[in-house]
Structure formats: C-alpha cells, structure tokens
Design a protein around this motif. Structure first.
Motif, PDB file in Angstrom:
ATOM      1  N   SER A  27       0.809  -1.218   0.000  1.00  0.00           N
ATOM      2  CA  SER A  27       0.000   0.000   0.000  1.00  0.00           C
ATOM      3  C   SER A  27       0.839   1.264   0.000  1.00  0.00           C
ATOM      4  O   SER A  27       0.296   2.366  -0.141  1.00  0.00           O
ATOM      5  N   ASP A  28       2.121   1.120   0.194  1.00  0.00           N
ATOM      6  CA  ASP A  28       2.975   2.307   0.189  1.00  0.00           C
ATOM      7  C   ASP A  28       4.208   2.079  -0.690  1.00  0.00           C
ATOM      8  O   ASP A  28       4.174   2.332  -1.887  1.00  0.00           O
ATOM      9  N   VAL A  29       5.286   1.569  -0.118  1.00  0.00           N
ATOM     10  CA  VAL A  29       6.525   1.380  -0.888  1.00  0.00           C
ATOM     11  C   VAL A  29       6.281   0.549  -2.143  1.00  0.00           C
ATOM     12  O   VAL A  29       6.774   0.879  -3.232  1.00  0.00           O
ATOM     13  N   GLY A  30       5.515  -0.504  -2.013  1.00  0.00           N
ATOM     14  CA  GLY A  30       5.312  -1.412  -3.132  1.00  0.00           C
ATOM     15  C   GLY A  30       4.450  -0.871  -4.243  1.00  0.00           C
ATOM     16  O   GLY A  30       4.489  -1.373  -5.374  1.00  0.00           O
ATOM     17  N   SER A  31       3.650   0.157  -3.940  1.00  0.00           N
ATOM     18  CA  SER A  31       2.710   0.665  -4.934  1.00  0.00           C
ATOM     19  C   SER A  31       3.188   1.893  -5.682  1.00  0.00           C
ATOM     20  O   SER A  31       2.666   2.212  -6.749  1.00  0.00           O
ATOM     21  N   TYR A  32       4.130   2.606  -5.109  1.00  0.00           N
ATOM     22  CA  TYR A  32       4.543   3.881  -5.701  1.00  0.00           C
ATOM     23  C   TYR A  32       6.056   4.007  -5.752  1.00  0.00           C
ATOM     24  O   TYR A  32       6.755   3.608  -4.814  1.00  0.00           O
TER      25      TYR A  32
END
Lengths: 110, 120
Positions: A27-32
């Motif tokens: 939801s954070d590092v992996g998505s953006y």
C-alpha cells in the motif's frame, strides 16, 4: 510504531559502503515509486538526500544512491565519510494515508 | 531561495489548542502546484507527517490525527497555520514546516523546527 521498518542502527568504517533498508507494504513502498530519504544531524532539520526512489537533488553527493525492490527500498552510501554519521529516515507516499516515514536508522562511522 | 520558519508557543498545557505558524519566502501559495506541509518529531523519535495544504486550498491530514488538526493558509502573508486541539504530553515534539515537491510526496526545503512542550 512507524509505518515503515528500518534497522535501528548500522555502522561502517570510513571508505566502506553501507545499505539501509526500508520495508513497507503493497500500500505504500510497493505501490509507488515515491520513496525519499532524509539525513538528519543532531539538532538539525532533515535534509532530502534521495527522492522518487533513486534521484538525487542538486548538491547531494553521488556517494548516495537509492533503489527499490517490491515492498523494500534501500539507501546505499559508498565511500563512507565521518560527516555521513547521522540519522536517516525513509519516507513513502501512501495514497489516502498521505505520507509515511520510517522509524529512522542511526549510522555510526567507526 | 526558499526559506521557511515556524513560530508559536514553546509550552502548552494539556487539553489546550496549539497554533503554529509557518512563514515562508521564495515561493507563493497562489502558484499552481505549490504546497506547504507539517511534520513533527518527538524527542529522540521518528518523523511523523501531519498535514499538507495546496495552492488550491486542497488539504490532506494524517488519518490518525485528522480529527484534531486544521491547516489553513494566508496567501497574502505567505503563511500557513496549523492548529492541533486537545494537546497531550505525548504531543511534545519539534514541529517542522516544509516545502513539498511533486504531489507532496517529498520535502525539499524544511524550516528549522520549533520545540513544543506539553506540560501542566
């Protein structure tokens, strides 16, 4: 408890390379590709060292580099110097949650 | 040259409302894409993002603190104000304002910070 997980401390000798990891979620590092890194010396404001995973602002040494794989981002400092001793924080865009920071890593130059 | 500076009380009592002002120069909050953010750091602890306001008055808040925070801007004065209600000793921290880039995903200029202590 911080949203992003960093090691509490890392150390290295002058001239060596060190890597600081920053683990988030999908939801954070992996998505953006919107991870940034900040250096903070005692009593000072944070300084932007890396943005958008691997870009360096003007004036930041090319000894600092960033990367990302999946939910984990990394900051590598090569050719360690005494002046690199500081706290380092990762940060990621997290959509509706805004911006989230890591817990910080204290870098000691031996 | 972008500069930011925080101002406000250094000591507040529990349950009181904190009002902090960020006065900046080198950019204008009437310019498309521009914003100002607030981040805090308890003594010896990590950074925590609080809020962002953009040139078009779009506002974003930390979900965990949203009910207590209000961010406003005064474009003519080059100021952004953050209020936090119902202060508690755990809110003791250095509060920074910062200039965001992109859509607020990172901060390229920071103020010096102001330490706010919550104590009776």
């Amino acid at each position: 408890q911080s949203a992003l997980t960093q090691p509490a401390s890392v150390s290295g000798s002058p001239g060596q390379s060190i890597t600081i990891s920053c683990t988030g979620t999908s939801s954070d590092v992996g998505s953006y590709n919107l991870v940034s890194w900040y250096q903070q010396h005692p009593g000072k404001a944070p300084k932007l060292m890396i943005y958008e995973v691997s870009k360096r602002p003007s004036g930041v040494s090319n000894r600092f580099s960033g990367s990302k794989s999946g939910n984990t981002a990394s900051l590598t400092i090569s050719g360690l110097q005494a002046e690199d001793e500081a706290d380092y924080y990762c940060c990621s865009y997290a959509g509706s949650r805004g911006v989230v920071f890591g817990g910080g890593t204290k870098l000691t130059v031996l | 040259q972008i500069t930011l500076k925080e101002s406000g009380p250094t000591l507040v009592k529990p349950t009181q409302t904190l009002t902090l002002t960020c006065t900046f120069s080198g950019f204008s909050l009437s310019t498309s894409g521009v914003g100002v953010g607030w981040i805090r750091q308890p003594p010896g602890k990590a950074l925590e993002w609080l809020a962002l306001i953009y040139w078009d008055d779009d506002k974003r808040y930390s979900p965990s603190l949203k009910s207590r925070l209000t961010i406003t801007k005064d474009t003519s004065k080059n100021q952004v104000v953050l209020t936090m209600t119902n202060m508690d000793p755990v809110d003791t921290a250095t509060y920074y304002c910062a200039h965001p880039q992109g859509s607020g995903q990172y901060f390229d200029y920071w103020g010096q910070g102001t330490l706010v202590t919550v104590s009776s």
